[in-house]
Design a protein around this motif. Structure first.
Motif, short mmCIF file in Angstrom:
data_model
loop_
_atom_site.label_atom_id
_atom_site.label_comp_id
_atom_site.label_asym_id
_atom_site.label_seq_id
_atom_site.Cartn_x
_atom_site.Cartn_y
_atom_site.Cartn_z
N VAL A 80 -35.62 -73.21 -7.88
CA VAL A 80 -34.47 -72.31 -7.86
C VAL A 80 -33.84 -72.44 -6.48
CG1 VAL A 80 -33.64 -69.94 -8.10
CG2 VAL A 80 -35.55 -70.74 -9.50
N ASP A 81 -32.70 -73.11 -6.43
CA ASP A 81 -32.03 -73.38 -5.16
C ASP A 81 -31.03 -72.26 -4.85
OD1 ASP A 81 -31.51 -74.84 -2.88
OD2 ASP A 81 -29.97 -76.08 -3.82
N GLU A 82 -30.81 -72.01 -3.56
CA GLU A 82 -29.96 -70.92 -3.08
C GLU A 82 -30.39 -69.58 -3.66
OE1 GLU A 82 -28.33 -71.25 -0.60
OE2 GLU A 82 -27.93 -73.39 -0.46
N PHE A 83 -31.69 -69.35 -3.61
CA PHE A 83 -32.29 -68.12 -4.11
C PHE A 83 -31.69 -66.85 -3.47
CE2 PHE A 83 -35.89 -65.03 -4.09
CZ PHE A 83 -35.96 -64.84 -5.46
N PRO A 84 -31.29 -66.86 -2.19
CA PRO A 84 -30.70 -65.64 -1.60
C PRO A 84 -29.48 -65.12 -2.36
CG PRO A 84 -31.34 -67.13 0.14
CD PRO A 84 -31.54 -67.88 -1.14
N TYR A 85 -28.72 -65.99 -3.01
CA TYR A 85 -27.60 -65.51 -3.82
C TYR A 85 -28.08 -64.61 -4.95
CZ TYR A 85 -24.32 -68.84 -1.66
OH TYR A 85 -23.51 -69.52 -0.78
N LEU A 86 -29.19 -65.00 -5.58
CA LEU A 86 -29.73 -64.19 -6.67
C LEU A 86 -30.26 -62.86 -6.16
CD1 LEU A 86 -31.64 -66.91 -8.74
CD2 LEU A 86 -29.26 -66.16 -8.94
N VAL A 87 -30.91 -62.88 -4.99
CA VAL A 87 -31.46 -61.65 -4.42
C VAL A 87 -30.34 -60.71 -4.02
CG1 VAL A 87 -32.85 -60.71 -2.53
CG2 VAL A 87 -33.54 -62.84 -3.63
N LYS A 88 -29.24 -61.26 -3.54
CA LYS A 88 -28.10 -60.43 -3.15
C LYS A 88 -27.58 -59.64 -4.35
CE LYS A 88 -23.37 -60.87 -1.33
NZ LYS A 88 -22.33 -61.86 -0.88
N ALA A 89 -27.51 -60.28 -5.51
CA ALA A 89 -27.01 -59.60 -6.71
C ALA A 89 -28.10 -58.80 -7.42
CB ALA A 89 -26.41 -60.63 -7.67
N SER A 90 -29.36 -59.22 -7.24
CA SER A 90 -30.48 -58.57 -7.95
C SER A 90 -31.63 -58.36 -6.96
CB SER A 90 -30.94 -59.44 -9.12
OG SER A 90 -29.87 -59.80 -9.96
N PRO A 91 -31.58 -57.30 -6.16
CA PRO A 91 -32.59 -57.09 -5.10
C PRO A 91 -34.02 -56.98 -5.62
CG PRO A 91 -30.67 -55.67 -4.76
CD PRO A 91 -30.51 -56.28 -6.11
N SER A 92 -34.20 -56.63 -6.89
CA SER A 92 -35.55 -56.46 -7.42
C SER A 92 -36.19 -57.77 -7.86
CB SER A 92 -35.53 -55.49 -8.61
OG SER A 92 -34.77 -56.04 -9.68
N LEU A 93 -35.45 -58.88 -7.79
CA LEU A 93 -35.96 -60.14 -8.31
C LEU A 93 -37.28 -60.58 -7.66
CD1 LEU A 93 -35.64 -62.50 -10.20
CD2 LEU A 93 -34.01 -63.52 -8.62
N PRO A 94 -37.45 -60.51 -6.33
CA PRO A 94 -38.75 -60.88 -5.77
C PRO A 94 -39.91 -60.08 -6.35
CG PRO A 94 -37.10 -60.77 -4.04
CD PRO A 94 -36.46 -60.21 -5.28
N SER A 95 -39.69 -58.80 -6.62
CA SER A 95 -40.76 -57.98 -7.22
C SER A 95 -41.08 -58.45 -8.63
CB SER A 95 -40.34 -56.51 -7.24
OG SER A 95 -40.22 -56.00 -5.93
N LEU A 96 -40.05 -58.83 -9.38
CA LEU A 96 -40.28 -59.34 -10.73
C LEU A 96 -41.05 -60.65 -10.70
CD1 LEU A 96 -36.76 -58.60 -12.30
CD2 LEU A 96 -38.88 -57.27 -12.56
N ILE A 97 -40.75 -61.50 -9.74
CA ILE A 97 -41.48 -62.76 -9.60
C ILE A 97 -42.93 -62.48 -9.22
CG2 ILE A 97 -41.67 -64.87 -8.23
CD1 ILE A 97 -38.62 -64.93 -8.09
N GLN A 98 -43.13 -61.50 -8.34
CA GLN A 98 -44.49 -61.13 -7.96
C GLN A 98 -45.29 -60.73 -9.19
OE1 GLN A 98 -44.94 -57.27 -6.39
NE2 GLN A 98 -46.79 -57.70 -5.21
N ARG A 99 -44.69 -59.93 -10.04
CA ARG A 99 -45.39 -59.47 -11.25
C ARG A 99 -45.64 -60.63 -12.20
NH1 ARG A 99 -42.62 -54.70 -14.48
NH2 ARG A 99 -41.21 -56.39 -15.12
N ALA A 100 -44.67 -61.54 -12.30
CA ALA A 100 -44.83 -62.68 -13.20
C ALA A 100 -45.97 -63.60 -12.76
CB ALA A 100 -43.54 -63.46 -13.28
N LEU A 101 -46.15 -63.71 -11.43
CA LEU A 101 -47.20 -64.58 -10.90
C LEU A 101 -48.56 -63.91 -10.83
CD1 LEU A 101 -45.21 -66.25 -7.96
CD2 LEU A 101 -45.76 -67.27 -10.18
N GLY A 102 -48.62 -62.63 -11.10
CA GLY A 102 -49.87 -61.88 -11.02
C GLY A 102 -50.87 -62.30 -12.08
N PRO A 103 -52.10 -61.77 -11.96
CA PRO A 103 -53.18 -62.16 -12.88
C PRO A 103 -52.82 -61.96 -14.35
CG PRO A 103 -54.04 -60.91 -11.04
CD PRO A 103 -52.56 -60.83 -10.94
#
Length: 483
Positions: A109-132
């Protein structure tokens, strides 16, 4: 299975090897990688090649709303899986479908900061997706998040950020080193190579996209090359330095340009910068922090004066713009590029080429290994040695230290002075001897200190005779720097 670096990727062997190790790791814990670097360094070019090599999925984000980003992502994923159309109501839904559709290889996923700017919760969603118990467990694919907004990318893994501790790869794509840059530009004359590097640095795009491969044919062609490229209002390189700062979200662009201009003029301390622009030191703390987070400047510690920091601009093109172009902007806009360049020659020599030569000398010292100084350097820095008896100070352009050895005096492997346009004489060597003696009195271990003279203009016969007969004195010219 071997994944050789594609022939169209220049250099970047270490970066490619790191991507291969990440993508082929057998560990189930290796799931997330972070790749950052300022624009135009070839991140997208490199990661697209990696995604292709590993039959992965590549998505380049754009500066848009969350709805538009999800629509673009859905189209890209549908194309990857064989057609059709995916419509996602949320990133949670999109990520679930992503890891279900891409079962192996790399997800970029290139230029990820653009996605975070529009969707601030995205890193948390990725964290949950990568969890056990996350839905990423259904896939063996590795996720690479890439971006050019350095402050955002750095914050992904910092402090209490959701992805902190999750990444198995953290890579920064940097400009080419000065030797690689010379090869990239097809220049084999060391003096010409350094002059070109003092303006455009090691950014790959500046040769390929920005000047369409135009490289100076010889030293005699250098001035003409400057006029037809960086000082040519019809080429994108002409306004590139302005755009580099515009990519950093700032409120008062004039203040930031003033700070950069002060540093380019040789004011390296916070107090010196503030005095140059007529502000208090407290007024420029935030601009300095923002520029540092964006990696447009760097802060270095003076090794001889505790608590004294020196600021330097990391991008040569910005130095050239602030020292040369900004002062001649009206003349340049009117088309008198030859007059502007002719009027700027002394400034270019003193504020651009000279300081850049010092930086190259430090880079050489840091990478020289044990051959130049008896053992591999632990630190290389510029600093000032106080001379109370003579009520003065001695500038050391390249101080080389051995690795720290707790409980023992700090060992100085070399003290060096660098001059781009001046023939080095015995007087320069005497200054270095004086600095060595002063440091010995202060408790530094100087028993094996080599005195190194760096010059872009050569060395006089007397100094050369001394160096031939004294192993503690070494002379480093352009051929050695580029050898």
């Amino acid at each position: 299975m071997q994944f050789s670096k594609p022939d169209h990727i220049f250099d970047r062997a270490r970066e490619w090897d790191a991507l291969v190790r990440f993508a082929t790791s057998n560990s189930p814990d290796v799931r997330l990688g972070i790749v950052s670097g300022r624009r135009r360094q070839g991140k997208t070019y490199l990661l697209d090649a990696a995604a292709t090599a590993f039959n992965g999925f590549f998505f380049a984000a754009a500066d848009s709303t969350e709805v538009d980003a999800l629509a673009s992502f859905g189209r890209a994923l549908a194309e990857r899986t064989g057609g059709g159309r995916y419509t996602f109501a949320s990133w949670d839904e999109a990520l679930q479908r992503l890891f279900g559709a891409v079962s192996d290889g790399l997800i970029v996923v290139d230029e990820f900061p653009y996605l975070v700017k529009a969707s601030p919760s995205l890193p948390s969603l990725i964290q949950r997706a990568l969890g056990p118990r996350g839905y990423a467990q259904q896939s063996r694919a590795r996720l690479l998040l890439s971006g050019s907004a350095m402050s955002v990318m750095g914050g992904l893994l910092g402090g209490t950020a959701p992805l902190r501790g999750r990444a198995s790869l953290e890579m920064i794509i940097r400009p080419f080193g000065y030797r690689d840059a010379a090869e990239f530009w097809g220049i084999d004359d060391p003096r010409l190579a350094l002059l070109v590097h003092s303006i455009v640095g090691g950014t790959p795009a500046y040769r390929r996209e920005f000047v369409a491969g135009d490289s100076p044919a010889s030293l005699a062609d250098f001035d003409s090359w400057v006029l037809r490229t960086v000082l040519n209002p019809q080429l994108p390189l002409f306004r590139e330095a302005r755009y580099l700062l515009a990519e950093v979200e700032v409120r008062d662009a004039a203040l930031y340009h003033a700070v950069l201009g002060a540093i380019a003029s040789g004011n390296a301390t916070r107090g010196g910068i503030a005095s140059h622009i007529g502000r208090k030191a407290t007024d420029i703390g935030h601009p300095l922090a923002v520029l540092e987070d964006s990696q447009l400047i760097t802060r270095e510690t003076d090794p001889f004066r505790k608590g004294r920091s020196l600021y330097r601009i990391t991008e040569p093109l910005i130095i050239f713009y602030e020292a040369v172009m900004r002062r001649e902007w009206t003349r340049l806009e009117r088309g008198d590029t030859a007059g502007a360049w002719r009027n700027s020659q002394p400034t270019f020599l003193v504020q651009v080429a000279g300081p850049h030569f010092e930086t190259i000398c430090r880079d050489w010292a840091q990478s020289s290994g044990a051959g130049a100084f008896g053992e591999a350097p632990g630190e290389v820095a510029a600093g000032v040695v106080a001379d109370p008896l003579r009520r003065g100070q001695i500038q050391v352009d390249a101080a080389v230290f051995a690795p720290d050895d707790p409980g023992r005096p700090r060992r100085v492997l070399s003290l060096g002075e660098a001059k781009w346009d001046k023939v080095m004489t015995l007087g320069r060597l005497e200054r270095l001897r004086r600095a060595r003696d002063l440091l010995a009195v202060k408790g530094y271990d100087t028993t094996a200190t080599r005195l190194t003279c760096y010059s872009g203009a050569g060395f006089d016969p007397e100094l050369s005779d001394v160096a031939r007969n004294d192993v503690g004195v070494q002379l480093i010219g352009l051929d050695a720097l580029y050898g």
